[in-house]
Design an enzyme around this catalytic site. Structure first.
Site, PDB file in Angstrom:
ATOM      1  N   LYS A 126       2.079  -3.956   6.504  1.00 15.76           N
ATOM      2  CA  LYS A 126       2.491  -3.886   5.088  1.00 15.76           C
ATOM      3  C   LYS A 126       4.017  -3.763   5.002  1.00 15.76           C
ATOM      4  O   LYS A 126       4.678  -4.448   4.215  1.00 15.76           O
ATOM      5  CB  LYS A 126       1.813  -2.696   4.391  1.00 15.76           C
ATOM      6  CG  LYS A 126       0.304  -2.860   4.257  1.00 15.76           C
ATOM      7  CD  LYS A 126      -0.033  -4.053   3.374  1.00 15.76           C
ATOM      8  CE  LYS A 126      -1.492  -4.415   3.379  1.00 15.76           C
ATOM      9  NZ  LYS A 126      -1.793  -5.720   2.804  1.00 15.76           N
ATOM     10  N   TYR A 134      -1.808  -1.286  10.861  1.00 16.90           N
ATOM     11  CA  TYR A 134      -2.047  -1.757   9.491  1.00 16.90           C
ATOM     12  C   TYR A 134      -0.830  -1.451   8.614  1.00 16.90           C
ATOM     13  O   TYR A 134      -0.323  -2.317   7.884  1.00 16.90           O
ATOM     14  CB  TYR A 134      -3.312  -1.092   8.913  1.00 16.90           C
ATOM     15  CG  TYR A 134      -3.463  -1.309   7.430  1.00 16.90           C
ATOM     16  CD1 TYR A 134      -3.846  -2.550   6.930  1.00 16.90           C
ATOM     17  CD2 TYR A 134      -3.184  -0.292   6.509  1.00 16.90           C
ATOM     18  CE1 TYR A 134      -3.959  -2.768   5.561  1.00 16.90           C
ATOM     19  CE2 TYR A 134      -3.302  -0.493   5.149  1.00 16.90           C
ATOM     20  CZ  TYR A 134      -3.692  -1.732   4.673  1.00 16.90           C
ATOM     21  OH  TYR A 134      -3.789  -1.946   3.316  1.00 16.90           O
ATOM     22  N   SER A 187       0.843  -1.204   0.000  1.00 15.01           N
ATOM     23  CA  SER A 187       0.000   0.000   0.000  1.00 15.01           C
ATOM     24  C   SER A 187       0.870   1.243   0.000  1.00 15.01           C
ATOM     25  O   SER A 187       1.994   1.233   0.539  1.00 15.01           O
ATOM     26  CB  SER A 187      -0.858  -0.018   1.270  1.00 15.01           C
ATOM     27  OG  SER A 187      -1.408   1.241   1.518  1.00 15.01           O
TER      28      SER A 187
HETATM   29  P1  NAD Z   1     -11.088  -6.926   1.110  1.00 14.64           P
HETATM   30  O1  NAD Z   1     -11.310  -6.893   2.583  1.00 14.64           O
HETATM   31  O2  NAD Z   1     -12.226  -6.615   0.226  1.00 14.64           O
HETATM   32  O3  NAD Z   1     -10.473  -8.330   0.666  1.00 14.64           O
HETATM   33  C1  NAD Z   1      -9.640  -9.081   1.528  1.00 14.64           C
HETATM   34  C2  NAD Z   1     -10.164 -10.504   1.536  1.00 14.64           C
HETATM   35  O4  NAD Z   1      -9.337 -11.294   2.397  1.00 14.64           O
HETATM   36  C3  NAD Z   1     -11.598 -10.629   2.072  1.00 14.64           C
HETATM   37  O5  NAD Z   1     -12.392 -11.359   1.153  1.00 14.64           O
HETATM   38  C4  NAD Z   1     -11.450 -11.381   3.399  1.00 14.64           C
HETATM   39  O6  NAD Z   1     -12.563 -12.224   3.646  1.00 14.64           O
HETATM   40  C5  NAD Z   1     -10.170 -12.159   3.165  1.00 14.64           C
HETATM   41  N1  NAD Z   1      -9.410 -12.467   4.387  1.00 14.64           N
HETATM   42  C6  NAD Z   1      -9.091 -11.646   5.413  1.00 14.64           C
HETATM   43  N2  NAD Z   1      -8.373 -12.305   6.337  1.00 14.64           N
HETATM   44  C7  NAD Z   1      -8.212 -13.562   5.862  1.00 14.64           C
HETATM   45  C8  NAD Z   1      -7.561 -14.725   6.362  1.00 14.64           C
HETATM   46  N3  NAD Z   1      -6.934 -14.705   7.546  1.00 14.64           N
HETATM   47  N4  NAD Z   1      -7.601 -15.865   5.634  1.00 14.64           N
HETATM   48  C9  NAD Z   1      -8.252 -15.897   4.443  1.00 14.64           C
HETATM   49  N5  NAD Z   1      -8.901 -14.836   3.920  1.00 14.64           N
HETATM   50  C10 NAD Z   1      -8.867 -13.683   4.626  1.00 14.64           C
HETATM   51  O7  NAD Z   1      -9.864  -5.927   0.824  1.00 14.64           O
HETATM   52  P2  NAD Z   1      -9.336  -5.348  -0.557  1.00 14.64           P
HETATM   53  O8  NAD Z   1      -9.697  -3.917  -0.596  1.00 14.64           O
HETATM   54  O9  NAD Z   1      -9.698  -6.235  -1.669  1.00 14.64           O
HETATM   55  O10 NAD Z   1      -7.776  -5.423  -0.274  1.00 14.64           O
HETATM   56  C11 NAD Z   1      -7.003  -6.527  -0.690  1.00 14.64           C
HETATM   57  C12 NAD Z   1      -5.579  -6.329  -0.207  1.00 14.64           C
HETATM   58  O11 NAD Z   1      -5.060  -5.106  -0.727  1.00 14.64           O
HETATM   59  C13 NAD Z   1      -5.421  -6.234   1.309  1.00 14.64           C
HETATM   60  O12 NAD Z   1      -4.250  -6.896   1.683  1.00 14.64           O
HETATM   61  C14 NAD Z   1      -5.307  -4.755   1.556  1.00 14.64           C
HETATM   62  O13 NAD Z   1      -4.591  -4.463   2.736  1.00 14.64           O
HETATM   63  C15 NAD Z   1      -4.554  -4.305   0.322  1.00 14.64           C
HETATM   64  N6  NAD Z   1      -4.776  -2.894   0.001  1.00 14.64           N
HETATM   65  C16 NAD Z   1      -6.055  -2.453  -0.140  1.00 14.64           C
HETATM   66  C17 NAD Z   1      -6.287  -1.105  -0.401  1.00 14.64           C
HETATM   67  C18 NAD Z   1      -7.707  -0.595  -0.512  1.00 14.64           C
HETATM   68  O14 NAD Z   1      -7.907   0.605  -0.375  1.00 14.64           O
HETATM   69  N7  NAD Z   1      -8.695  -1.414  -0.780  1.00 14.64           N
HETATM   70  C19 NAD Z   1      -5.206  -0.226  -0.545  1.00 14.64           C
HETATM   71  C20 NAD Z   1      -3.907  -0.733  -0.412  1.00 14.64           C
HETATM   72  C21 NAD Z   1      -3.701  -2.073  -0.141  1.00 14.64           C
HETATM   73  C1  UD1 Z   2      -6.988   5.280   3.642  1.00 13.80           C
HETATM   74  C2  UD1 Z   2      -6.060   4.777   4.716  1.00 13.80           C
HETATM   75  C3  UD1 Z   2      -4.788   4.270   4.063  1.00 13.80           C
HETATM   76  C4  UD1 Z   2      -5.121   3.168   3.061  1.00 13.80           C
HETATM   77  C5  UD1 Z   2      -6.093   3.746   2.026  1.00 13.80           C
HETATM   78  C6  UD1 Z   2      -6.526   2.704   1.050  1.00 13.80           C
HETATM   79  C7  UD1 Z   2      -6.640   6.117   6.688  1.00 13.80           C
HETATM   80  C8  UD1 Z   2      -6.180   7.187   7.628  1.00 13.80           C
HETATM   81  N1  UD1 Z   2      -5.803   5.862   5.658  1.00 13.80           N
HETATM   82  O1  UD1 Z   2      -6.307   6.275   2.941  1.00 13.80           O
HETATM   83  O2  UD1 Z   2      -3.894   3.765   5.028  1.00 13.80           O
HETATM   84  O3  UD1 Z   2      -3.957   2.710   2.401  1.00 13.80           O
HETATM   85  O4  UD1 Z   2      -7.251   4.238   2.711  1.00 13.80           O
HETATM   86  O5  UD1 Z   2      -7.342   3.257   0.075  1.00 13.80           O
HETATM   87  O6  UD1 Z   2      -7.685   5.511   6.876  1.00 13.80           O
HETATM   88  N2  UD1 Z   2     -12.227  11.848   3.337  1.00 13.80           N
HETATM   89  C9  UD1 Z   2     -13.247  12.723   3.641  1.00 13.80           C
HETATM   90  N3  UD1 Z   2     -14.399  12.220   4.163  1.00 13.80           N
HETATM   91  C10 UD1 Z   2     -14.599  10.878   4.377  1.00 13.80           C
HETATM   92  C11 UD1 Z   2     -13.544   9.994   4.057  1.00 13.80           C
HETATM   93  C12 UD1 Z   2     -12.372  10.508   3.548  1.00 13.80           C
HETATM   94  O7  UD1 Z   2     -13.117  13.936   3.466  1.00 13.80           O
HETATM   95  O8  UD1 Z   2     -15.673  10.482   4.865  1.00 13.80           O
HETATM   96  C13 UD1 Z   2     -10.992  12.378   2.714  1.00 13.80           C
HETATM   97  C14 UD1 Z   2      -9.708  12.050   3.445  1.00 13.80           C
HETATM   98  O9  UD1 Z   2      -9.363  13.054   4.350  1.00 13.80           O
HETATM   99  C15 UD1 Z   2      -8.717  11.954   2.271  1.00 13.80           C
HETATM  100  C16 UD1 Z   2      -9.563  11.449   1.101  1.00 13.80           C
HETATM  101  O10 UD1 Z   2     -10.911  11.742   1.449  1.00 13.80           O
HETATM  102  O11 UD1 Z   2      -8.231  13.228   1.940  1.00 13.80           O
HETATM  103  C17 UD1 Z   2      -9.436   9.952   0.863  1.00 13.80           C
HETATM  104  O12 UD1 Z   2      -9.686   9.270   2.095  1.00 13.80           O
HETATM  105  P1  UD1 Z   2      -9.813   7.680   2.153  1.00 13.80           P
HETATM  106  O13 UD1 Z   2     -10.712   7.221   1.074  1.00 13.80           O
HETATM  107  O14 UD1 Z   2     -10.145   7.303   3.563  1.00 13.80           O
HETATM  108  O15 UD1 Z   2      -8.353   7.172   1.772  1.00 13.80           O
HETATM  109  P2  UD1 Z   2      -6.935   7.575   2.429  1.00 13.80           P
HETATM  110  O16 UD1 Z   2      -7.087   8.478   3.577  1.00 13.80           O
HETATM  111  O17 UD1 Z   2      -6.050   8.022   1.332  1.00 13.80           O
END
Ligand code: NAD
Ligand code: UD1
Length: 346
Positions: free
Chosen positions: A155, A151, A127
């Site tokens: 990572k 979290y 991330s």
């Molecule tokens: P998500 O929660 O939708 O998907 C994660 C999946 O993992 C879920 O289906 C959950 O049931 C499964 N899971 C959780 N713990 C588990 C375990 N112990 N064993 C087996 N399955 C398990 O999340 P996502 O948004 O699809 O994210 C996927 C990955 O990408 C994560 O590792 C997350 O940290 C990373 N990531 C996500 C974002 C984001 O904003 N969505 C940003 C950066 C990184």
């Molecule tokens: C969040 C996580 C980050 C993670 C990322 C994944 C936090 C503090 N950070 O990032 O670790 O990797 O999601 O996508 O949770 N905002 C509003 N109102 C809201 C929600 C958000 O104004 O209700 C603003 C936030 O201040 C930010 C932007 O929208 O400027 C995006 O926020 P968000 O979607 O939560 O993502 P990140 O903060 O970038």
């Protein structure tokens, strides 16, 4: 892409489900392993409807070593994409132990099972959070890394574990893909982000306001040093992200063929390289859903940064990765998915 059999941990989740659909479309076999803690089994069938082929699904937990060895005995995987884990920043501060247990202990069990089975090609979901609060945008892969919450530490620790593993055993090939802010949904509207409870992130929150399930958007501060004072992020469409994983698998395979061995651990940003403000997101969502979204300005959210966006050059250079979609597509596709989910009781 050459035909591969890929294990997708967390594959019923948001990013995993879209990636599984892309892999199936490209002729790969995808086996999803998920404990359904943050996703629903119905996703498997909807992936099949999109891809016209069914992914295999195994219900299981990455912390369960016996389940992992059975999985690796049952399948001859070419590679693993590791999405499974917990991802809510605020929750990780309140409950750090489940975060370390799922994201570290679980990942260690997975890497051990991979090693035992001789599967040493891996994509890890990292991330942009690993860039911490100290760097200046755009973020480049070589910048110093840090974390400000459990979290983020999980990572950072996984990245380090995988670098150490590759240093100790050069037969591993690992891509550490650092996602910026994923959004959007599959064009079909059949799969998308399905968060439990009230969303923390801006895009799913805006979708709930558009659907009338939440009253108004709270803008977390409008006094940042950004063009309109609101926070700026790099929003990447989940289908672009999914395609990035398919390209990374090809790149890892090509590197392995070229070197005759593994290729170490390489961190690569997956972002657009472009920043978009909270106000711009609200305007794009209003255009997508044809409604005015009530919004009020409130205080900054602790821990938030003014602006984060990627330098997308390395992904372009190594993977040939270019994003296809913009925030208009992201908002339109979320809205389509939101309506499908509401109509179908998802
Ligand atoms: P998500 O929660 O939708 O998907 C994660 C999946 O993992 C879920 O289906 C959950 O049931 C499964 N899971 C959780 N713990 C588990 C375990 N112990 N064993 C087996 N399955 C398990 O999340 P996502 O948004 O699809 O994210 C996927 C990955 O990408 C994560 O590792 C997350 O940290 C990373 N990531 C996500 C974002 C984001 O904003 N969505 C940003 C950066 C990184
Ligand atoms: C969040 C996580 C980050 C993670 C990322 C994944 C936090 C503090 N950070 O990032 O670790 O990797 O999601 O996508 O949770 N905002 C509003 N109102 C809201 C929600 C958000 O104004 O209700 C603003 C936030 O201040 C930010 C932007 O929208 O400027 C995006 O926020 P968000 O979607 O939560 O993502 P990140 O903060 O970038």
């Amino acid at each position: 892409m050459s035909k591969k059999k890929v294990l997708v941990t967390g594959g019923t989740g948001f990013i995993g489900s879209h990636t599984a659909a892309v892999l199936l479309d490209q002729g790969c076999d995808a086996v999803i392993f998920d404990n359904l803690s943050n996703s629903k089994i119905g996703v498997v069938d909807r992936i099949r409807r999109i891809a016209a082929r069914r992914p295999d699904f195994a219900m299981g937990d990455i912390r369960d070593k016996a389940a992992l060895s059975a999985l690796f005995r049952a399948h001859d995987f070419d590679a693993v994409i590791h999405f499974a884990g917990l991802k809510a920043v605020g929750e990780s501060v309140a409950k750090p132990l489940p975060y370390y247990e799922n994201n570290i202990t679980g990942s260690l069990a997975l890497y051990e099972a991979m090693g035992n089975a001789g599967v040493r090609t891996l994509i890890f979901s990292s991330s942009a959070t690993v860039y911490g609060p100290v760097n200046h945008v755009p973020y480049l892969e070589g910048m110093p890394l840090s974390a400000t919450n459990p979290y983020g530490w999980t990572k950072l620790m996984n990245e380090q574990i995988l670098r150490d593993l590759c240093a100790a055993d050069p037969s591993w090939s690992v891509a550490l893909l650092r996602y910026f802010n994923p959004g959007g949904a599959h064009r079909s509207g059949l799969i998308g982000e399905d968060p439990n409870g009230i969303p923390n992130n801006l895009l799913p929150y805006a979708a709930k306001v558009a659907a009338g399930e939440l009253e108004r958007i709270h803008i977390f501060g409008d006094d940042y040093d950004t063009p309109d004072g609101t926070g700026v992020r790099d929003y990447i469409h989940v289908m672009d992200l999914a395609r990035g994983h398919a390209l990374a698998l090809d790149w890892l395979a090509a590197k392995r063929r070229g070197a005759g061995a593994g290729s170490g651990a390489t961190a690569i940003n997956l972002g657009t390289g472009k920043g978009t403000s909270v106000r711009e997101i609200i305007a794009a969502f209003e255009a997508a859903c044809g409604k005015t979204l009530p919004a009020v300005v409130g205080p900054r959210r602790p821990g938030d940064l003014a602006a984060t966006y990627a330098d997308a050059g390395l992904a372009r250079e190594l993977l040939g990765f270019e994003t296809e979609y913009g925030i208009e597509d992201i908002c339109a596709d979320i809205w389509k998915w939101q309506q499908y989910a509401a109509e179908n009781g998802i």
